[in-house]
Motif scaffolding. Sequence first.
Motif, PDB file in Angstrom:
ATOM      1  N   ARG A 257       0.790  -1.233   0.000  1.00  0.00           N
ATOM      2  CA  ARG A 257       0.000   0.000   0.000  1.00  0.00           C
ATOM      3  C   ARG A 257       0.825   1.287   0.000  1.00  0.00           C
ATOM      4  N   CYS A 258       0.895   1.907  -1.152  1.00  0.00           N
ATOM      5  CA  CYS A 258       1.475   3.251  -1.238  1.00  0.00           C
ATOM      6  C   CYS A 258       1.015   3.892  -2.554  1.00  0.00           C
ATOM      7  N   GLY A 259       0.661   5.133  -2.488  1.00  0.00           N
ATOM      8  CA  GLY A 259       0.248   5.863  -3.680  1.00  0.00           C
ATOM      9  C   GLY A 259       0.634   7.321  -3.531  1.00  0.00           C
ATOM     10  N   LEU A 260       0.283   8.107  -4.517  1.00  0.00           N
ATOM     11  CA  LEU A 260       0.576   9.534  -4.393  1.00  0.00           C
ATOM     12  C   LEU A 260      -0.409  10.359  -5.202  1.00  0.00           C
ATOM     13  N   VAL A 261      -0.576  11.583  -4.755  1.00  0.00           N
ATOM     14  CA  VAL A 261      -1.418  12.547  -5.471  1.00  0.00           C
ATOM     15  C   VAL A 261      -0.579  13.794  -5.718  1.00  0.00           C
ATOM     16  N   VAL A 262      -0.702  14.347  -6.906  1.00  0.00           N
ATOM     17  CA  VAL A 262      -0.078  15.629  -7.194  1.00  0.00           C
ATOM     18  C   VAL A 262      -1.192  16.670  -7.301  1.00  0.00           C
ATOM     19  N   VAL A 263      -1.092  17.685  -6.456  1.00  0.00           N
ATOM     20  CA  VAL A 263      -2.070  18.784  -6.510  1.00  0.00           C
ATOM     21  C   VAL A 263      -1.269  20.073  -6.715  1.00  0.00           C
ATOM     22  N   PRO A 264      -1.082  20.481  -7.969  1.00  0.00           N
ATOM     23  CA  PRO A 264      -0.290  21.689  -8.210  1.00  0.00           C
ATOM     24  C   PRO A 264      -0.903  22.913  -7.535  1.00  0.00           C
ATOM     25  N   GLU A 265      -0.022  23.807  -7.103  1.00  0.00           N
ATOM     26  CA  GLU A 265      -0.523  24.990  -6.376  1.00  0.00           C
ATOM     27  C   GLU A 265      -1.430  25.857  -7.231  1.00  0.00           C
ATOM     28  N   GLU A 266      -1.237  25.765  -8.548  1.00  0.00           N
ATOM     29  CA  GLU A 266      -2.042  26.632  -9.436  1.00  0.00           C
ATOM     30  C   GLU A 266      -3.478  26.161  -9.639  1.00  0.00           C
ATOM     31  N   VAL A 267      -3.795  24.925  -9.242  1.00  0.00           N
ATOM     32  CA  VAL A 267      -5.173  24.448  -9.466  1.00  0.00           C
ATOM     33  C   VAL A 267      -6.109  25.137  -8.467  1.00  0.00           C
ATOM     34  N   MET A 268      -7.034  25.896  -9.002  1.00  0.00           N
ATOM     35  CA  MET A 268      -7.909  26.724  -8.158  1.00  0.00           C
ATOM     36  C   MET A 268      -9.370  26.314  -8.291  1.00  0.00           C
ATOM     37  N   GLY A 269     -10.104  26.559  -7.226  1.00  0.00           N
ATOM     38  CA  GLY A 269     -11.556  26.440  -7.287  1.00  0.00           C
ATOM     39  C   GLY A 269     -12.144  27.740  -6.764  1.00  0.00           C
ATOM     40  N   THR A 270     -13.450  27.839  -6.788  1.00  0.00           N
ATOM     41  CA  THR A 270     -14.043  29.073  -6.257  1.00  0.00           C
ATOM     42  C   THR A 270     -14.710  28.801  -4.914  1.00  0.00           C
ATOM     43  N   MET A 271     -14.613  29.784  -4.033  1.00  0.00           N
ATOM     44  CA  MET A 271     -15.293  29.726  -2.742  1.00  0.00           C
ATOM     45  C   MET A 271     -16.744  30.163  -2.968  1.00  0.00           C
ATOM     46  N   ALA A 272     -17.581  29.962  -1.953  1.00  0.00           N
ATOM     47  CA  ALA A 272     -18.985  30.375  -2.083  1.00  0.00           C
ATOM     48  C   ALA A 272     -19.063  31.867  -2.426  1.00  0.00           C
ATOM     49  N   SER A 273     -18.105  32.634  -1.947  1.00  0.00           N
ATOM     50  CA  SER A 273     -18.100  34.085  -2.214  1.00  0.00           C
ATOM     51  C   SER A 273     -17.708  34.407  -3.650  1.00  0.00           C
ATOM     52  N   GLY A 274     -17.211  33.397  -4.373  1.00  0.00           N
ATOM     53  CA  GLY A 274     -16.790  33.633  -5.750  1.00  0.00           C
ATOM     54  C   GLY A 274     -15.285  33.846  -5.871  1.00  0.00           C
ATOM     55  N   GLU A 275     -14.602  34.049  -4.736  1.00  0.00           N
ATOM     56  CA  GLU A 275     -13.147  34.215  -4.790  1.00  0.00           C
ATOM     57  C   GLU A 275     -12.469  32.871  -5.042  1.00  0.00           C
ATOM     58  N   LYS A 276     -11.223  32.951  -5.526  1.00  0.00           N
ATOM     59  CA  LYS A 276     -10.490  31.713  -5.839  1.00  0.00           C
ATOM     60  C   LYS A 276      -9.809  31.156  -4.592  1.00  0.00           C
ATOM     61  N   TYR A 277      -9.664  29.845  -4.571  1.00  0.00           N
ATOM     62  CA  TYR A 277      -8.967  29.206  -3.457  1.00  0.00           C
ATOM     63  C   TYR A 277      -8.184  28.008  -4.004  1.00  0.00           C
ATOM     64  N   SER A 278      -7.025  27.758  -3.432  1.00  0.00           N
ATOM     65  CA  SER A 278      -6.153  26.694  -3.940  1.00  0.00           C
ATOM     66  C   SER A 278      -6.562  25.311  -3.401  1.00  0.00           C
ATOM     67  N   PHE A 279      -6.740  24.369  -4.310  1.00  0.00           N
ATOM     68  CA  PHE A 279      -7.057  23.004  -3.886  1.00  0.00           C
ATOM     69  C   PHE A 279      -5.878  22.366  -3.142  1.00  0.00           C
ATOM     70  N   ASN A 280      -4.678  22.811  -3.462  1.00  0.00           N
ATOM     71  CA  ASN A 280      -3.500  22.276  -2.764  1.00  0.00           C
ATOM     72  C   ASN A 280      -3.609  22.543  -1.257  1.00  0.00           C
ATOM     73  N   LYS A 281      -4.013  23.768  -0.925  1.00  0.00           N
ATOM     74  CA  LYS A 281      -4.140  24.125   0.504  1.00  0.00           C
ATOM     75  C   LYS A 281      -5.210  23.275   1.182  1.00  0.00           C
ATOM     76  N   LEU A 282      -6.310  23.066   0.467  1.00  0.00           N
ATOM     77  CA  LEU A 282      -7.397  22.255   1.043  1.00  0.00           C
ATOM     78  C   LEU A 282      -6.962  20.808   1.234  1.00  0.00           C
ATOM     79  N   TRP A 283      -6.232  20.292   0.245  1.00  0.00           N
ATOM     80  CA  TRP A 283      -5.816  18.884   0.324  1.00  0.00           C
ATOM     81  C   TRP A 283      -4.801  18.698   1.455  1.00  0.00           C
TER      82      TRP A 283
END
Length: 410
Positions: A257-283
Amino acid sequence: MAKINDNYLKLKAGYLFPEIGRRVREFAAANPDAKVIRLGIGDVTRPLAPAVLKAFHAAVDDLATTDQFAGYGPEQGYDWLINAIIEKSYKPLGVELKTEEMFISDGSKCDCANILDIFALDNVVAIGDPVYPVYNDTNVMIGRTGEANDKGYYENIVYMPCNEANNFIPALPTQKVDIIYLCFPNNPTGTVASKAELKKWVDYANANDAVIFFDAAYEAFITNPDIPHSIYEIEGAKKCAIEFRSFSKTAGFTGVRCGLVVVPEEVMGTMASGEKYSFNKLWLRRTTTKFNGASYPVQRAAAAVYSDEGWKQTKEIIDYYMENARIIREGLTEAGVTIFGGVDAPYIWLKTPGGMSSWDFFDKLLNECNVVGTPGSGFGPSGEGYFRLSAFGHRENVIEAVERIKKNLK
Ligand code: MLT
């Protein structure tokens, strides 16, 4: 009384592989003399590479000493493993990644499921059909879908049929979607996507503010030098793609058991307010809260895959499986079966002879040849009429299975 998560009740059947296991156990109990050959689930059969095993042992020994003892490690994985992967596996592709963009886990199946935690439920998800069932079922479990229709398609998921007409590469969705699952080399069809094909998806994702979940669990099995190993080989992908990789098939870690995920810092989503937020930070937030890291000896063993010796030995094991794939491909072609995949992937996707249903062919192979495969329809409605054989068996079993099938189909 505590309430259950009703979403689980929307799931149609048991998970595919346990269901196959159940049928095979039943058959074996009724036919104790049958020598059943299992080419169903993609589970490896070769022992770990010697260099990997040595590092694994040494790391266990570390735990017996006061100086080298390792307790909690970094939740997102040790830098020495992450940096080895970046150097040996991504840099040669021309892909630069930061240490902070990679997260080590206890396997890719969990990652593919857990990633849904950081995406809002009202995102529209598109998945291929046929598909690795985890993508579909975890979206049902988390509550993104309605009920399934008669065909087996769940409400609120956009299904992208993959068939011979489109070379098993889905067409871009005609409606706007927010999350797209792509798996290349593909499980179950064993087919691959060129850079030009992936570029279309990256461009779509960037134009539509969508995120691609790119499952690259089988990238190590690519033999054609023109086929991309990572979505990040495609310009613009670092803005829109999350990539999953696994040691399971690559290095024989299905039990380790070992795996990996790459979440580049540039991948963004939007918050409920409409502002951008980084998925890397959330992950990172999710990982540090819900996970305590893959175990120290496992990560040491994984790092040894990237040593000179480990790399060479691992490649030899992959070549062994790909030789199995060749034996299956050529043997079944000789028997008049139409097959796909098996060149850049350890799966052979075949058209069931005489238009049989996938489960009928499963029963026929089990009963008449004592060979276990995976019915295509178990991967989705568009898999009906197809069947998957895995190349992860022992060589002598693969040869025997092919001989039995050839004889049976004559
Ligand atoms: C498969 O056979 O499709 C895989 O082994 C499943 C998995 O990797 O979880």
